[in-house]
Scaffold this motif. Structure first.
Motif, PDB file in Angstrom:
ATOM      1  N   GLY A   2      19.275 -28.011 -71.825  1.00 35.37           N
ATOM      2  CA  GLY A   2      18.798 -27.463 -73.305  1.00 35.37           C
ATOM      3  C   GLY A   2      17.576 -26.608 -73.168  1.00 35.37           C
ATOM      4  N   THR A   3      17.836 -25.467 -73.488  1.00 33.35           N
ATOM      5  CA  THR A   3      16.446 -24.402 -73.395  1.00 33.35           C
ATOM      6  C   THR A   3      15.530 -24.489 -74.485  1.00 33.35           C
ATOM      7  OG1 THR A   3      17.685 -22.683 -74.029  1.00 33.35           O
ATOM      8  CG2 THR A   3      17.878 -23.304 -71.450  1.00 33.35           C
ATOM      9  N   ILE A   4      14.596 -23.877 -74.460  1.00 37.30           N
ATOM     10  CA  ILE A   4      13.545 -23.702 -75.322  1.00 37.30           C
ATOM     11  C   ILE A   4      14.200 -22.785 -76.785  1.00 37.30           C
ATOM     12  CG2 ILE A   4      12.388 -21.788 -74.391  1.00 37.30           C
ATOM     13  CD1 ILE A   4      10.865 -24.627 -76.314  1.00 37.30           C
ATOM     14  N   GLY A   5      15.083 -21.947 -76.124  1.00 35.07           N
ATOM     15  CA  GLY A   5      15.678 -21.272 -77.161  1.00 35.07           C
ATOM     16  C   GLY A   5      16.797 -21.909 -77.878  1.00 35.07           C
ATOM     17  N   ASP A   6      17.143 -23.459 -77.819  1.00 32.84           N
ATOM     18  CA  ASP A   6      18.045 -24.005 -78.385  1.00 32.84           C
ATOM     19  C   ASP A   6      19.457 -23.767 -78.136  1.00 32.84           C
ATOM     20  OD1 ASP A   6      16.209 -25.789 -79.974  1.00 32.84           O
ATOM     21  OD2 ASP A   6      15.843 -24.205 -81.310  1.00 32.84           O
ATOM     22  N   GLN A   7      19.478 -23.251 -76.814  1.00 32.67           N
ATOM     23  CA  GLN A   7      21.086 -23.136 -76.227  1.00 32.67           C
ATOM     24  C   GLN A   7      21.065 -24.180 -75.348  1.00 32.67           C
ATOM     25  OE1 GLN A   7      20.986 -18.685 -75.786  1.00 32.67           O
ATOM     26  NE2 GLN A   7      22.641 -19.084 -77.108  1.00 32.67           N
ATOM     27  N   VAL A   8      22.241 -24.340 -74.660  1.00 40.82           N
ATOM     28  CA  VAL A   8      22.696 -24.997 -73.421  1.00 40.82           C
ATOM     29  C   VAL A   8      23.290 -24.098 -72.398  1.00 40.82           C
ATOM     30  CG1 VAL A   8      24.000 -26.849 -72.688  1.00 40.82           C
ATOM     31  CG2 VAL A   8      23.102 -27.119 -75.158  1.00 40.82           C
ATOM     32  N   LEU A   9      22.424 -24.412 -71.246  1.00 41.67           N
ATOM     33  CA  LEU A   9      22.688 -23.586 -70.083  1.00 41.67           C
ATOM     34  C   LEU A   9      23.343 -24.561 -69.042  1.00 41.67           C
ATOM     35  CD1 LEU A   9      22.545 -20.775 -68.378  1.00 41.67           C
ATOM     36  CD2 LEU A   9      20.216 -22.028 -67.506  1.00 41.67           C
ATOM     37  N   ALA A  10      24.785 -24.036 -68.470  1.00 43.80           N
ATOM     38  CA  ALA A  10      25.398 -24.857 -67.486  1.00 43.80           C
ATOM     39  C   ALA A  10      25.060 -24.189 -66.107  1.00 43.80           C
ATOM     40  CB  ALA A  10      27.048 -24.872 -67.748  1.00 43.80           C
ATOM     41  N   LEU A  11      24.174 -25.006 -65.402  1.00 46.74           N
ATOM     42  CA  LEU A  11      23.805 -24.731 -64.099  1.00 46.74           C
ATOM     43  C   LEU A  11      24.290 -25.239 -62.966  1.00 46.74           C
ATOM     44  CD1 LEU A  11      21.782 -22.775 -62.599  1.00 46.74           C
ATOM     45  CD2 LEU A  11      19.969 -24.623 -62.508  1.00 46.74           C
ATOM     46  N   ASP A  12      25.279 -24.382 -61.873  1.00 44.21           N
ATOM     47  CA  ASP A  12      26.067 -25.333 -60.941  1.00 44.21           C
ATOM     48  C   ASP A  12      24.831 -26.086 -59.985  1.00 44.21           C
ATOM     49  OD1 ASP A  12      27.397 -25.890 -58.853  1.00 44.21           O
ATOM     50  OD2 ASP A  12      29.073 -24.118 -59.239  1.00 44.21           O
ATOM     51  N   LYS A  13      25.200 -27.296 -59.950  1.00 45.22           N
ATOM     52  CA  LYS A  13      24.461 -27.939 -58.877  1.00 45.22           C
ATOM     53  C   LYS A  13      24.230 -27.465 -57.452  1.00 45.22           C
ATOM     54  CE  LYS A  13      22.549 -31.714 -56.686  1.00 45.22           C
ATOM     55  NZ  LYS A  13      22.382 -31.072 -55.652  1.00 45.22           N
ATOM     56  N   ARG A  14      25.156 -26.461 -56.996  1.00 40.18           N
ATOM     57  CA  ARG A  14      24.902 -25.887 -55.774  1.00 40.18           C
ATOM     58  C   ARG A  14      23.550 -24.939 -55.672  1.00 40.18           C
ATOM     59  NH1 ARG A  14      29.779 -22.200 -54.571  1.00 40.18           N
ATOM     60  NH2 ARG A  14      29.608 -21.621 -56.638  1.00 40.18           N
ATOM     61  N   TYR A  15      23.296 -24.516 -56.752  1.00 38.98           N
ATOM     62  CA  TYR A  15      21.926 -23.831 -57.016  1.00 38.98           C
ATOM     63  C   TYR A  15      20.788 -24.898 -56.639  1.00 38.98           C
ATOM     64  CZ  TYR A  15      24.444 -19.807 -58.702  1.00 38.98           C
ATOM     65  OH  TYR A  15      25.235 -18.675 -59.058  1.00 38.98           O
ATOM     66  N   LEU A  16      20.989 -25.960 -56.743  1.00 42.40           N
ATOM     67  CA  LEU A  16      19.852 -26.926 -56.689  1.00 42.40           C
ATOM     68  C   LEU A  16      20.299 -27.823 -55.558  1.00 42.40           C
ATOM     69  CD1 LEU A  16      19.267 -27.808 -60.493  1.00 42.40           C
ATOM     70  CD2 LEU A  16      17.597 -27.228 -58.879  1.00 42.40           C
ATOM     71  N   ASP A  17      20.564 -27.148 -54.246  1.00 44.45           N
ATOM     72  CA  ASP A  17      20.982 -27.844 -53.013  1.00 44.45           C
ATOM     73  C   ASP A  17      19.514 -27.841 -52.120  1.00 44.45           C
ATOM     74  OD1 ASP A  17      21.798 -28.704 -50.674  1.00 44.45           O
ATOM     75  OD2 ASP A  17      23.700 -27.748 -50.896  1.00 44.45           O
ATOM     76  N   PRO A  18      18.999 -28.936 -51.792  1.00 40.29           N
ATOM     77  CA  PRO A  18      17.875 -28.988 -51.133  1.00 40.29           C
ATOM     78  C   PRO A  18      18.012 -28.427 -49.701  1.00 40.29           C
ATOM     79  CG  PRO A  18      18.841 -31.098 -51.268  1.00 40.29           C
ATOM     80  CD  PRO A  18      19.702 -30.334 -52.149  1.00 40.29           C
ATOM     81  N   ARG A  19      19.485 -28.240 -49.406  1.00 40.97           N
ATOM     82  CA  ARG A  19      19.771 -27.535 -47.810  1.00 40.97           C
ATOM     83  C   ARG A  19      19.727 -26.138 -47.672  1.00 40.97           C
ATOM     84  NH1 ARG A  19      24.790 -29.075 -46.415  1.00 40.97           N
ATOM     85  NH2 ARG A  19      24.356 -28.826 -44.444  1.00 40.97           N
TER      86      ARG A  19
END
Length: 989
Positions: free
Chosen positions: A860-877
Motif C-alpha cells: 500500500g503506497t503513499i498514493g493510496d494504491q496497492v502495488l503487486a511486486l513479484d517476490k523474485r525482485y526481492l531475491d537476495p541471490r
C-alpha cells in the motif's frame, strides 16, 4: 487430380490458424479484465460537523467534516459525493464553516492552518499558517454583514491568540496575543453593530476574562477579569446576550455568570435540582437567546434562563435523543430539532425557540434498529410551494451511518461506518442445493413473476426509466458473480468486517453490497455508560463433515472500556444471517487473543484469551474443547511484545490458574524467557509472525546447479525491528549518525536470536511482512535520502546433510526426523537491500490454496494504491551478472532499485483513500487470490500472480472453440472422402 487434397490441406491449415488466434486471444485479455472482477466504494466516515448550502438555484449540497479527517460535499437530493478531500491524520481537522456562500473554510492542526476551498469543485483557494500557543479547543467564527471591510473577516482563536483573516485571499488583517498565562479563548462573539468583537477566555480553572476588541484593528477596548471560587471545568455556553452558563469543576453545579459593564456577578444552580436522576456524563448546548439544552446519556432537558435568578425546566425527553443547533428562519425567529427514539421508530420534532410549548413538526420515521441511537442532528429549512417553511434533518447514527429525513421518510442513507473498519475475516457462502424451486430462490412466486414481466417489457422496449433501473438491478442480483451460493472456484465469499462503532457487516465479494449488518448490543456505549471498543473478529465455527448442516459463525472480541484492565466482551454471530447466537461479558480483561489451530467435535475453534494478570482463559468453555486443549497443552507456547516496557517475553502454560483455583478453564502462565532491549539505544518498532492459515507447498528450493536448499519453516519464527530513540520520530528528525535500525529473527519458544542485522542511518516508520522462510521490511535510508526494502531468507542447513534417497524412503533420513525448537538449528541466512521509490502504508503477501503459485508482495503506497511486486525482485541471490544456471532458475539481474511497473498496480486507477489494511484471501482455484483493501474507501479484486494457468477465463469464447472443432472435423471428413475417391481412381487406371 491433386487439387482436392491441396484444398483440404488449405482448409486444415486455416482451421489451425483460427485455433492459434483463439489461443492468443485467451492469453491477451488479462488487461481487459480491469473492472470486471473488482469493485471500489467511496465513503467519508462519521460526520461530526455539517454546514448546508441550499440556495434557490443550482445544486443543493451539504458540506461535512468527519472523524476520519475528511471534508466532503454531498448532494442533498441523493447523498452522492460531489467532491471529497481526505486530509492526513497528522493534520486533524477542527472546525468547518462557509463564507460568501462560495468558500468552505476549514481550521486544522490545533488552529494553526486555515484553508479556503472552492465550494462548487473543492479546489483549494488559499492556505494560511497561523502561529498559536498550545490549544485544546480552537474556534472558527465568520463575521456576518461586516461593515468594517469589503469581505467577511474570519476570526480564529487558539490558545491566547486571536487572528482576523480575509476570507478572499487569506491575508491576516490583524492578530492579537493576550498577556495572561495559560489563557484559552473559549468563545468569540460579534456585536449587533459588527464593529466590536467579544472574546471570552478562561485561565486555569478559576480566572474568567472578557475582552472587547475592535473588529477593524484588533485593539483591546475593554478588559474584564474575575476569579470564580470553586473553579470551572472549561465547558461554557452563552445563555443570552450578557449571561454565561458554565459548569463548575466538580461537574455538579451550573454557574450563571452575568457580564455587566465593568463587573461580573454570578449565581450557582445545582444540576440535581434540574435533573433528578442524573447519572454519567452530560453536556450543555445553547440553542438560542435564553434557551439551553442539558443532555445526558438517556435524556434531554430544555431549560429556560431567567437572568441570573436560575433555570427553569420547560420540557424533558426521557428517551435517547439528540438536539440540533438553532437555525435562523426569519429575522427574529429561530428553530431547532429534537430526534428521539420510540421503540422501532424515531420521532422528528421541530420547535421555535420563542415558543417551546408548541411544535412546528412532529413526525415518526421507521428506521433500521441496527443503526442504534441518534448521536447528532443537523437541521435545515426550505420553502414549500405554499411559501411555508419545511424542514429536513441530517442525522448521524450510532453506527456512524448518515441519513437524511424529510416529510416523515428517510430520503437517502449512507453506510459510512465502513470507513472505519478495524478487522476483517471471511466466510463461505452456503452450498447450492439440488431440487430447490424457482419460487424458493426468488423468495416467492409473485416476485418471480414480477421479475419476468419486467424483463419482458424491457425486451419489447416498453419499460420506463424506473423499470429499466429495476431490470438492471435484477440482472445484477441474478448474475453469476452475485449469487448467494458458493461457486466451484471459491470466488464468491462473504467479507465479514468489524467497524469502530462495534457493528459487524457482511459484504458480498461479487459487488460489495451489504448482505446483513448487526450493531452489537454488547459493544454499544449506552449499555455500559463508557466507551467500549471493538478489537478483533475471528472465524469461530467453520462446519465440515458431520456438522455440515450448521451455519458458520464468527467471534467478535471487544472491551467494555478504554483501559487495558476493563473486562472483555464476547459476541458470536451467524455468518449467513448476522443473528447474534451468544454474547457474554467476561470476568477478566483482554490483553492478547491467541487463536489456536485446535477444534472441538463441533468444529468450534479454540481460542486463548490472556488477561492483564498473564492468565490464559480457554474458550469455548466446554469439556470437549478442554480435553482437546489439555492433550496439546504441553506443545503450546506464546509470546508477548510490550512496546512501552521495551521487552519481549515467552510463556508456557500451567495446569491451574493461581487466582481462580475453581475455574478449570483458566491456566496460569510461566515465563520462559525475556529479551529486554536497552531503552537508551533501541526501541521496539514492529513485530511480525507468519499467518496461521498460510500453506507452504514445499520445504525445498532447488537452485540452478541442481542443489537443494531447505527452507527454515517454523511457525515460531518472529521478526522484530528496533529503532534508535531519535530514529523513531518523523523522517529528518535525526542525523544519519544518530539513526539505526536493528532487525531480529527470534524463536518464540526458546527466545533464541537466530539472526541479527543492523542498518546504520536507517529511520522509521517500519513496515514488514513474514511469509514462509523470508521477511521483507521497509524503512528510510537517511544517508541515501531514499526508501529501502530489505529481504532476509533463512535456510535450515541441518536438514540437508544427508541426501540418501533410500534413507528417506526407509524413514531414516533427517528430513523425516521431528523438528524441535530446543535443538539449536544450523541456519544459513541470505539478505539484500534495494532502493524503493514509494513510502509505504501497509504490506501483505498473496496467499493461495496450496501455496504453489508464486508469491507477490502487496504494498500500500503513499498514493493510496496497492502495488503487486513479484517476490523474485526481492531475491537476495540476485547478482549483477547472473550465471547461465541462475538465469535458467529465473533469477533477475541485480539493480539498485526495485521496478515500479504501472501495470502492476492492483487498484488500477483507483485510490483507496487513507489506506489502512490489505487482506489476501485464497480461493479454491490455486492460481487466484482475492485481495480486499480498506481505508476510508473499500476496494476488492481478484489477482493471479502467475496468471490463470489452471483455468480458462470468463471471457473465453466457447462458441468459437466449438466452431473451430466442427471445422476441423468437417475438414478431416472431406479430406478422407477425397482421399478415398483418389485411391479408387488410381486403382481403375
Amino acid at each position: 487430380m491433386a487439387a482436392p487434397p491441396r484444398r483440404s490441406l488449405l482448409v486444415l491449415f486455416a482451421g489451425l490458424l483460427v485455433f492459434a488466434s483463439l489461443a492468443t486471444r485467451a492469453t491477451a485479455i488479462y488487461e481487459d479484465q480491469v473492472g470486471l472482477a473488482d469493485w471500489h466504494q467511496k465513503y467519508i466516515g462519521k460526520v461530526k460537523q455539517a454546514v448546508y448550502h441550499s440556495q434557490k438555484s443550482g445544486r443543493r449540497r451539504v458540506v461535512v467534516l468527519t472523524e476520519e479527517n475528511v471534508i466532503s460535499s454531498l448532494d442533498l437530493r441523493s447523498g452522492d459525493i460531489f467532491w471529497r478531500h481526505v486530509i492526513d491524520k497528522n493534520d486533524p481537522l477542527d472546525q468547518l464553516s462557509l463564507s460568501h456562500g462560495k468558500y468552505v473554510l476549514t481550521l486544522s492542526s490545533g488552529g494553526t492552518i486555515l484553508r479556503a476551498w472552492n465550494l462548487p469543485d473543492g479546489q483549494m483557494i488559499w492556505e494560511t499558517n497561523l502561529r498559536t500557543s498550545a490549544a485544546s479547543n480552537p474556534q472558527l467564527h465568520v463575521m456576518s454583514n461586516n461593515k468594517v471591510a469589503k469581505d467577511n473577516l474570519v476570526l480564529v482563536s487558539a490558545g491566547r491568540w486571536i487572528y482576523a483573516v480575509s476570507s478572499i485571499d487569506g491575508a491576516i488583517s490583524w492578530e492579537k496575543e493576550f498577556s495572561i498565562d495559560g489563557l484559552e479563548i473559549k468563545r468569540i462573539l460579534q456585536s449587533p453593530e459588527n464593529d466590536v468583537v467579544y472574546a471570552l477566555g478562561l485561565a486555569g480553572s478559576s480566572k474568567l476574562a472578557l475582552y472587547h476588541l475592535s473588529a477593524k484593528t484588533g485593539e483591546i477596548l475593554k478588559d474584564i477579569q474575575e476569579s470564580l471560587p470553586g473553579g470551572l471545568c472549561g465547558e461554557t455556553v452563552l445563555g443570552c446576550d450578557n449571561v454565561l452558563v458554565a459548569l463548575d469543576k466538580a461537574r455538579s453545579s451550573l454557574l450563571l455568570i452575568e457580564l455587566k459593564g465593568e463587573r461580573i456577578s454570578y449565581n450557582k444552580v445545582l444540576v440535581s435540582d434540574l435533573v433528578q436522576d442524573l447519572s454519567g456524563s452530560f453536556k450543555l448546548q445553547s440553542l438560542s437567546n435564553g434557551v439551553i439544552s442539558l443532555q445526558t446519556s438517556s435524556s434531554i432537558s430544555l431549560l429556560k434562563l431567567k437572568g441570573t435568578d436560575g433555570l427553569e425546566v420547560i420540557q424533558r425527553f426521557d428517551q435517547p435523543a439528540a438536539v440540533s443547533d438553532s437555525l435562523t428562519i426569519t429575522e427574529k425567529g429561530e428553530a431547532f430539532a429534537v430526534v428521539q427514539h420510540l421503540g422501532s421508530e424515531i420521532e422528528f420534532i421541530v420547535k421555535f425557540t420563542s415558543d417551546l410549548s408548541s411544535e412546528i413538526i412532529r413526525e415518526k420515521v421507521n428506521i433500521d434498529q441496527n443503526r442504534g441511537n441518534v448521536e447528532k442532528v443537523f437541521l435545515n429549512s426550505y420553502i414549500r410551494t405554499d411559501k411555508s417553511h419545511g424542514f429536513r434533518a441530517l442525522v448521524v447514527m450510532e453506527d456512524h451511518s448518515l441519513l437524511l429525513i424529510q416529510q416523515g421518510e428517510v430520503v437517502w442513507s449512507r453506510e459510512d461506518g465502513l470507513a472505519s473498519i478495524v478487522d476483517v475475516t471471511t466466510s463461505e457462502l452456503p452450498v447450492e442445493k439440488d431440487g430447490v424451486s424457482v419460487a424458493d430462490v426468488e423468495h416467492n412466486l409473485f416476485e418471480w413473476l414480477k421479475g419476468h414481466m419486467l424483463k419482458l417489457k424491457g425486451t419489447l422496449m416498453l419499460a420506463n426509466a424506473d423499470e429499466v433501473a429495476a431490470i438492471q438491478a435484477l440482472r445484477l442480483k441474478s448474475s453469476e458473480k452475485n449469487k448467494m451460493t458458493r461457486d466451484h472456484n471459491g470466488f464468491r465469499k462473504l467479507l465479514v468486517v468489524l467497524t469502530k462503532a462495534g457493528k459487524v457487516m457482511a459484504l458480498h465479494t461479487g459487488d460489495g453490497r451489504v448482505i446483513w449488518s448487526n450493531l452489537l448490543p454488547s459493544l454499544r456505549a449506552s449499555r455500559f455508560g463508557g466507551t467500549p471498543s471493538a478489537l478483533r473478529i475471528y472465524q469461530w465455527q467453520v462446519p465440515h463433515n458431520i456438522v455440515m448442516r450448521e451455519n458458520p459463525s464468527v467471534l467478535v472480541v471487544g472491551k467494555s472500556g478504554a483501559e487495558s484492565s476493563t473486562p472483555g466482551v464476547f459476541s458470536i454471530l451467524d455468518s449467513y444471517s448476522g443473528e447474534e447466537l451468544n454474547s457474554m461479558k467476561l470476568d477478566h480483561s483482554v490483553v492478547q487473543i491467541i487463536p489456536l489451530t485446535l477444534k472441538d467435535s463441533s468444529e468450534q475453534r479454540v481460542h486463548l484469551i490472556v488477561d492483564s494478570n498473564s492468565n490464559a482463559h480457554l474458550y469455548p468453555k466446554s469439556p470437549d474443547a478442554l480435553n482437546v486443549f489439555l492433550h496439546e497443552m504441553s506443545n503450546l507456547y506464546f509470546y508477548s511484545v510490550d512496546i512501552q516496557a521495551n521487552v519481549i517475553k515467552g510463556y508456557s502454560l500451567q495446569k491451574s490458574c493461581g487466582l481462580n483455583l475453581g475455574d478449570e478453564y483458566c491456566f496460569s502462565t510461566k515465563e520462559l524467557w525475556s529479551i529486554i532491549f536497552p531503552s537508551d539505544s533501541e526501541r521496539i518498532a514492529i513485530s511480525e509472525t507468519r499467518k496461521m492459515n498460510e500453506v507452504v507447498h514445499t520445504q525445498a528450493k532447488i537452485i540452478g546447479d541442481h542443489d537443494v536448499m531447505y527452507k527454515y519453516l517454523s511457525k515460531n519464527l518472529v521478526f522484530v525491528a528496533t529503532l534508535s530513540p531519535k530514529a523513531a520520530g518523523d523522517i529528518g528528525s535525526a542525523l544519519p549518525e544518530e539513526a539505526s535500525l536493528v532487525a531480529y529473527l527470534i524463536d518464540a519458544v526458546t527466545g533464541r536470536i537466530l539472526h541479527r542485522v543492523t542498518h546504520h542511518g536507517a529511520q522509521g516508520p517500519v513496515h514488514a511482512v513474514l511469509s514462509e522462510n523470508w521477511v521483507v521490511y521497509h524503512y528510510f535510508n537517511l544517508r541515501a535520502h531514499r526508501f529501502e526494502m530489505a529481504v532476509i531468507e533463512i535456510y535450515d542447513q541441518s536438514r540437508a546433510d544427508n541426501k540418501d534417497v533410500m534413507k528417506l524412503v526407509l524413514g531414516k533420513h533427517n528430513l523425516s526426523a521431528p523438528i524441535t525448537s530446543y535443538a539449536r538449528p544450523e541456519v544459513a541466512v541470505k539478505s539484500q537491500s534495494f532502493f524503493f521509490t514509494h513510502s509505504v502504508k501497509a504490506m501483505a503477501v498473496t496467499q493461495t490454496a496450496k501455496g504453489i503459485t508464486s508469491k507477490q508482495l502487496l504494498i500500500g503506497t503513499i498514493g493510496d494504491q496497492v502495488l503487486a511486486l513479484d517476490k523474485r525482485y526481492l531475491d537476495p541471490r540476485r547478482s549483477v551478472n547472473p550465471t547461465q544456471q541462475e538465469k535458467e532458475e529465473g533469477i533477475i539481474p541485480l539493480t539498485d532499485s526495485l521496478p515500479i511497473i504501472p501495470q502492476s498496480f492492483v487498484t488500477h486507477s483507483h485510490q483507496v483513500e487513507a489506506l489502512r489494511g490489505i487482506v489476501s484471501i485464497p480461493s479454491k482455484l490455486e492460481s487466484t487470490t482475492l485481495v480486499f483493501t480498506y481505508g476510508v474507501d473499500l476496494f476488492y479484486t481478484q489477482l493471479a500472480p502467475s496468471r490463470t494457468y489452471d483455468s480458462l477465463t470468463d471471457e473465453f469464447s466457447y462458441a468459437l472453440l466449438l466452431i473451430t472443432i466442427a471445422v476441423l472435423v468437417g475438414a478431416i471428413i472431406v479430406t478422407w472422402i477425397w482421399s478415398e475417391k483418389k485411391e479408387l481412381r488410381d486403382k481403375w487406371r
